[in-house]
Scaffold this active site. Sequence first.
Site, short mmCIF file in Angstrom:
data_model
loop_
_atom_site.label_atom_id
_atom_site.label_comp_id
_atom_site.label_asym_id
_atom_site.label_seq_id
_atom_site.Cartn_x
_atom_site.Cartn_y
_atom_site.Cartn_z
N GLY A 44 24.16 75.98 40.34
CA GLY A 44 24.45 75.53 41.08
C GLY A 44 25.10 74.07 40.67
O GLY A 44 23.98 73.18 40.13
N GLN A 49 26.92 65.37 40.45
CA GLN A 49 26.56 65.13 39.91
C GLN A 49 26.66 65.13 38.16
O GLN A 49 25.52 64.83 37.21
CB GLN A 49 25.78 66.26 39.86
CG GLN A 49 25.22 66.61 41.04
CD GLN A 49 24.31 68.42 41.23
OE1 GLN A 49 24.95 69.43 41.00
NE2 GLN A 49 23.73 68.23 40.84
N CYS A 97 17.28 70.38 42.00
CA CYS A 97 18.87 69.59 42.01
C CYS A 97 18.20 69.48 40.49
O CYS A 97 16.97 68.73 40.17
CB CYS A 97 19.02 68.82 43.61
SG CYS A 97 20.39 68.33 43.31
N LEU A 98 19.97 69.61 40.08
CA LEU A 98 19.34 69.20 38.46
C LEU A 98 19.09 67.61 38.60
O LEU A 98 19.20 67.02 37.82
CB LEU A 98 20.37 69.57 37.87
CG LEU A 98 20.27 70.95 37.39
CD1 LEU A 98 21.84 71.82 37.03
CD2 LEU A 98 19.58 71.45 36.26
N HIS A 139 23.61 73.28 49.71
CA HIS A 139 23.44 72.59 48.38
C HIS A 139 24.79 71.38 48.24
O HIS A 139 24.67 70.58 48.09
CB HIS A 139 22.50 73.42 47.93
CG HIS A 139 21.37 72.45 47.11
ND1 HIS A 139 20.38 71.91 47.08
CD2 HIS A 139 21.88 71.87 45.75
CE1 HIS A 139 19.85 71.30 46.08
NE2 HIS A 139 21.32 70.80 44.95
N GLU A 140 25.20 72.95 47.12
CA GLU A 140 26.57 72.28 46.62
C GLU A 140 27.49 71.68 47.55
O GLU A 140 28.36 70.38 46.85
CB GLU A 140 27.04 73.05 45.53
CG GLU A 140 26.50 73.84 44.68
CD GLU A 140 25.48 72.75 44.15
OE1 GLU A 140 25.79 71.87 43.53
OE2 GLU A 140 23.57 72.99 43.48
N HIS A 143 26.52 68.00 48.59
CA HIS A 143 26.90 66.90 47.20
C HIS A 143 27.85 66.30 47.27
O HIS A 143 28.52 65.39 47.00
CB HIS A 143 26.75 67.27 45.99
CG HIS A 143 25.42 67.84 45.46
ND1 HIS A 143 24.54 66.94 44.96
CD2 HIS A 143 24.37 68.61 45.06
CE1 HIS A 143 23.06 67.26 44.28
NE2 HIS A 143 23.40 68.31 44.19
#
Length: 174
Positions: A44, A49, A97-98, A139-140, A143
């Site tokens: 994701g 991000q 998380c990236l 999660h996304e 963000h």
Amino acid sequence: MTSRIVTYGSPVLRKIAEPITENTELEQTVNRMFSILDKEEGIGLAAPQIGISKRIFIIDTTPLINDDPEIEIIRQAFINPSIIEYSSEKSIYNEGCLSIPGIYEIVERPAHIKVSFSDMELKLVEKVLSGIEARIFQHEFDHLEGILFTDRLDPMRKLLISSKLKKLQKSSRI
């Protein structure tokens, strides 16, 4: 727009993202996001991000197929998403998380959610999600609200990883 992942400490990760009101450069942005997600082997990615404070994220469950061949393959963009309902049933999962590389923690979230979003043609869609799709969506979505998964940890867990977070913050890229 950057072709790199913005990391913990960057102000764009704490902003509430702006709605998308027109289709201008939408396809180009989504293609770029999928290119970055594929390169990073993530599941994701939200626009903040990569330095874009807009309400869009993508999900790609393809990397999870090796771990669980029963997982439905989803490779989709979600534009101006919202969560309409949360189930009282909870699930836990070891999230990463990236934008917070190297940190993985158990996060509790609702197991099922009802969502709405626009597709690539900006048509409104409503759907009930569960399992890993609901997890990634939440999660996304966080963000887009300026929330990171580490914000959902209990205070003791957050304290235990605080030195790692401070180190990431010092080296964050904008």
